[in-house]
Design a protein around this motif. Structure first.
Motif, PDB file in Angstrom:
ATOM      1  N   LEU A 157       7.674 -26.281 -46.662  1.00  0.00           N
ATOM      2  CA  LEU A 157       6.329 -26.669 -46.230  1.00  0.00           C
ATOM      3  C   LEU A 157       5.380 -25.478 -46.141  1.00  0.00           C
ATOM      4  CD1 LEU A 157       8.100 -29.213 -45.309  1.00  0.00           C
ATOM      5  CD2 LEU A 157       6.170 -29.699 -43.808  1.00  0.00           C
ATOM      6  N   ALA A 295       0.553 -29.258 -42.858  1.00  0.00           N
ATOM      7  CA  ALA A 295       1.865 -28.662 -42.608  1.00  0.00           C
ATOM      8  C   ALA A 295       1.961 -28.137 -41.177  1.00  0.00           C
ATOM      9  CB  ALA A 295       2.123 -27.534 -43.600  1.00  0.00           C
ATOM     10  N   GLY A 302       2.814 -23.299 -42.707  1.00  0.00           N
ATOM     11  CA  GLY A 302       1.841 -23.456 -43.786  1.00  0.00           C
ATOM     12  C   GLY A 302       1.444 -22.137 -44.416  1.00  0.00           C
ATOM     13  N   TYR A 348       7.716 -33.376 -44.279  1.00  0.00           N
ATOM     14  CA  TYR A 348       7.093 -33.239 -45.597  1.00  0.00           C
ATOM     15  C   TYR A 348       6.371 -34.529 -45.985  1.00  0.00           C
ATOM     16  CZ  TYR A 348       6.888 -32.244 -50.670  1.00  0.00           C
ATOM     17  OH  TYR A 348       6.476 -32.034 -51.967  1.00  0.00           O
ATOM     18  N   ALA A 351       3.267 -34.789 -43.768  1.00  0.00           N
ATOM     19  CA  ALA A 351       2.244 -33.800 -44.127  1.00  0.00           C
ATOM     20  C   ALA A 351       1.499 -34.219 -45.394  1.00  0.00           C
ATOM     21  CB  ALA A 351       2.871 -32.423 -44.307  1.00  0.00           C
TER      22      ALA A 351
END
Length: 362
Positions: A157, A295, A302, A348, A351
């Protein structure tokens, strides 16, 4: 996303040995993920040199897409037992678990579940591990285009916004054969070649730690000479060169220009067989900022990353399209203990879904 349903599908996909030498298995992996998406979408099918791929979108006509999700379904070869997934806690071990079948399933699931007010596509290819030219590049050459691309390669991520380009080159040295006891009567091509390689490594020193600059790997040196008592009349060295977008000697240059540059450095003829472009995405773009925020909302950093290897993002970069690598976590890529971190799968999915919903109706 139903975790049990997802794991069952992951088990099925990971059991498909979709390596480059098994075209039927490549096609089977592609159909498997298309089945995950389900009906109600347009599926364009492509094939180049035996490698199938697909583009999935809503509506009856292809158009420039606001967002493209890109996933490859091929894997590198592995031992037979690697195609029997096994779970140990939060780790799912199998060939392709990290690179990148689980990310592909998540991308397909998000595409299926999130209806966007803007045009969006899911791009599924089966040749990334052998270069990507018959999948992503082939589709781009057929007119597929977009504004922003998310490639589901593993990244835990984080976002890979830069990756290096690649040059494959060969240095050739020609000498004069003679008896090894009388070196003054000949000219040793292998010695000439070694001096040329030394000059190249002075200009591009061997990296002893991670560094963001051009690197040269001397992959192979050969001579046709097989006799110990003969001076070699020919010798060649094969080079694997990786370069960042900031290197003007390579970025944007053609094979002839790069060959001339390398020849000027090593003072011997150089042949460049092919050049693959680097990749860079604007870290301040609306999409990168939105994806990083999504994220972070899931408890991940991130962070922005640089990748030293090549990926299909380079084909989009060449067309002026921003692309990032953004995928699940794991480790052991291409190795005997490759695994996916299952603790990253649902974050994931969330996000990616949040990222799509945060974008304006463009």
């Amino acid at each position: 996303m139903d975790p049990d349903e997802f794991l069952a599908r992951a088990d099925g996909l990971l059991r498909i040995p979709s390596t480059a030498d098994r075209p039927a298995e490549l096609a089977r992996a592609l159909e498997f993920v298309l089945d995950v998406v389900g009906p109600g979408c347009t599926v364009e099918r492509f094939e180049s040199r035996g490698k199938p791929s697909a583009l999935v979108y809503r509506g009856s006509a292809r158009q420039p897409f606001r967002v493209v999700f890109n996933a490859h379904l091929d894997v590198v070869p592995g031992a037979p037992e690697q195609f029997t997934p096994r779970r140990e806690g939060s780790r799912l071990y199998a060939r392709g678990a990290q690179d990148m079948k689980l990310s592909a399933l998540v991308l397909a699931s998000v595409f299926r579940d999130v209806r966007t007010p803007f045009p969006m596509a899911l791009q599924l290819v089966t040749d990334e591990e052998v270069g990507g030219r018959d999948g992503t590049l082939h589709q781009l050459e057929q007119g597929v285009t977009g504004r922003f691309v998310v490639i589901g390669e593993h990244s835990a991520l984080r976002l890979v916004t830069e990756s290096k380009g690649l040059v494959a080159a060969r240095i050739d040295a020609v000498g004069r054969a003679a008896h090894g006891a009388y070196p003054w009567l000949g000219e040793n091509a292998l010695v000439k070649l070694l001096r040329a390689v030394d000059a190249l490594l002075v200009a591009y020193p061997e990296a002893r730690s991670e560094v963001w600059r051009t690197t040269v790997n001397v992959a192979r040196i050969e001579t046709s000479n097989t006799a110990l008592n003969q001076i070699p009349a020919d010798a060649s060295a094969w080079l694997d060169i990786r370069f960042p977008p900031e290197d003007p000697a390579f970025d944007g240059r053609g094979t002839a220009e790069i060959a001339a540059h390398l020849s000027s450095v090593c003072s011997l003829p150089v042949t460049v067989s092919h050049v693959e472009p680097p990749h860079r995405a604007d870290p301040a773009s609306v999409d990168v900022v939105a994806l990083r925020a999504a994220a972070r909302a899931q408890g991940f950093s991130g962070d922005l990353l640089r990748k030293h290897g090549a990926a299909d993002a380079r084909f989009y970069y060449r067309q002026g399209v921003d692309a990032v690598i953004f995928g699940i976590g794991g480790d052991g890529q291409h190795g005997p203990d490759e695994y996916a971190d299952l603790d990253t799968v649902e974050p994931y999915y969330r996000a990616l879904s949040a990222y799509l919903r945060s974008l304006p109706n463009a």
